[in-house]
Design an enzyme around this catalytic site. Structure first.
Site: not given
Ligand code: LMR
Length: 391
Positions: A127, A207, A242
């Site tokens: 991420w 996480d 989520k």
């Molecule tokens: C995502 O990766 O789309 C979600 O976790 C939203 C975000 O805050 O990035």
């Protein structure tokens, strides 16, 4: 002084929301930011949340300050779902509420830094905000490859990273529904990871932002529980954004597992001090709603049923993608066995731009797609667009 601040690019993922909104094509497809959508393309408020909010309006008698730890009823109500039948591990686990999963990641990493961690091992891709938070905290990131070319987890890379870690390193692992690849560790791989963590002494930071969106609430917690049963200490970042559909209400929690119950108070006092200096205390509304749900068996059942429906729909989309098999240069088969909201397609930046401009298909620049943005009404168009740009 302020002229010293130079223009920063907007967050690429959040900027995509605005680009999509500005597109007037009726058949545009949003596969960008990670929000669940129904087969009608909507992101409705859960019925269980609506019920809890009605109760909250009736029952809440004050909005006076709580404290940097937030709503501890919420924090504790979640624990059996995350940690299982011994939710405090004999008094070794405690937590605090945070603003969303991002707040939870922020505070767990800051706690690790205050404890002396300088380097965090992290599978890539991850991420994007993980790396941004590490950078902002002045922590080093040491990457290892998360996935192999055949769409499975790259255990060799993780094994080498853990075995060559220095004393005082931590590792950031996605508990389930890996973002952005959807490629999770199998239970057998988690068993090995837990043993490796115990052997190397690397501090695990887990996480868990998508529990219940992969294989189920318990199955998605397998890795977290296995790791916690094997190591003396760990940090856990949790999100309800989520699995309760509370995105903008920002509902998360940070937990710490100490080697000994006597250390828990000191650890949490650091968490509270960090919260005070960052956001003072987290927003209350969404967490109160979650607490009301989890304390009421009927509302809990309603919520779990809603989560089951979400999971079933995403599985249906994944099955359809997998059934498409080879599309141009892509193989969609692995999408069928991946988990959660995301999968990642091997597309070039030019192909991603073409998908957007020629076909109205919006996805992250990494090739990540939000599975829930696909519906039985638009999936054929999407597959056709993929075929066109990869031909
Ligand atoms: C995502 O990766 O789309 C979600 O976790 C939203 C975000 O805050 O990035």
């Amino acid at each position: 002084m302020l002229e010293n601040l130079t223009q920063q690019p907007p967050d690429a993922l959040l900027a995509l929301i605005k680009l999509y909104d500005a597109d007037s094509r009726a058949d545009k497809i949003d596969l960008g930011v990670g929000v669940y959508r129904t087969d009608d393309g909507a992101t409705p408020v859960f019925a269980s949340i609506k019920a809890a909010e009605r109760k909250l309006v009736e029952e809440q008698d004050s909005k006076a300050y709580l404290g940097p730890e937030g709503d501890m009823g919420f924090v504790h109500a979640l624990m059996p779902y995350i940690f299982g039948s011994d939710p405090t591990m004999g008094g070794r686990i405690e937590g605090m509420q945070t603003p969303g999963g991002t707040g939870a990641v922020r505070i767990t990493l800051a706690l690790a830094k205050h404890a002396g961690v300088g380097t965090v091992l992290m599978g890539t891709p991850s991420w994007p905000n993980h790396a941004q938070i590490l950078k902002d905290l002045g922590m080093q990131m040491k990457g290892f490859t998360h996935a192999t070319a055949d769409g499975t987890a790259d255990m060799d890379s993780l094994r080498n990273a853990l075995k060559s870690a220095a004393k005082g390193d931590a590792v950031l692992l996605h508990g389930c529904c890996h973002n952005p690849t959807g490629i999770d560790y199998t239970d057998a791989q988690w068993d090995e990871i837990a043993a490796l963590l115990a052997e190397t002494g690397v501090l695990p930071i887990l996480d868990l932002a998508y529990q219940g969106l992969g294989l189920g609430m318990d199955a998605d917690a397998y890795g977290t529980r296995k790791v916690l049963a094997s190591v003396p200490e760990a940090l856990i970042a949790y999100s309800c954004d989520k699995n309760f559909g509370l995105y903008r209400d920002r509902v998360g929690a940070a937990y710490a597992m100490a080697a000994d119950p006597s250390q828990v108070g000191a650890i949490m006092s650091n968490g509270h001090a960090l919260a005070r200096a960052n956001w003072s205390m987290p927003p209350d509304h969404g967490a109160s709603a979650v607490r009301l749900i989890l304390r009421d068996p009927e509302m809990t059942k309603l919520w779990l049923d809603e989560l089951d429906d979400m999971r079933a729909r995403m599985r249906q989309v994944r099955d359809r993608l997998a059934a498409a098999g080879k599309v141009g240069t892509l193989d969609l088969t692995p999408c069928g066995t991946q988990n959660g909201l995301f999968s990642m397609l091997a597309l070039t930046p030019e192909q991603i731009l073409k998908l957007r401009e020629d076909h109205g298909v919006y996805m992250a620049g990494s090739g990540r797609i939000n599975i829930a943005g696909l519906t039985m009404g638009n999936i054929d168009k999407f597959i056709g667009a993929l075929a066109a740009v990869t031909a």
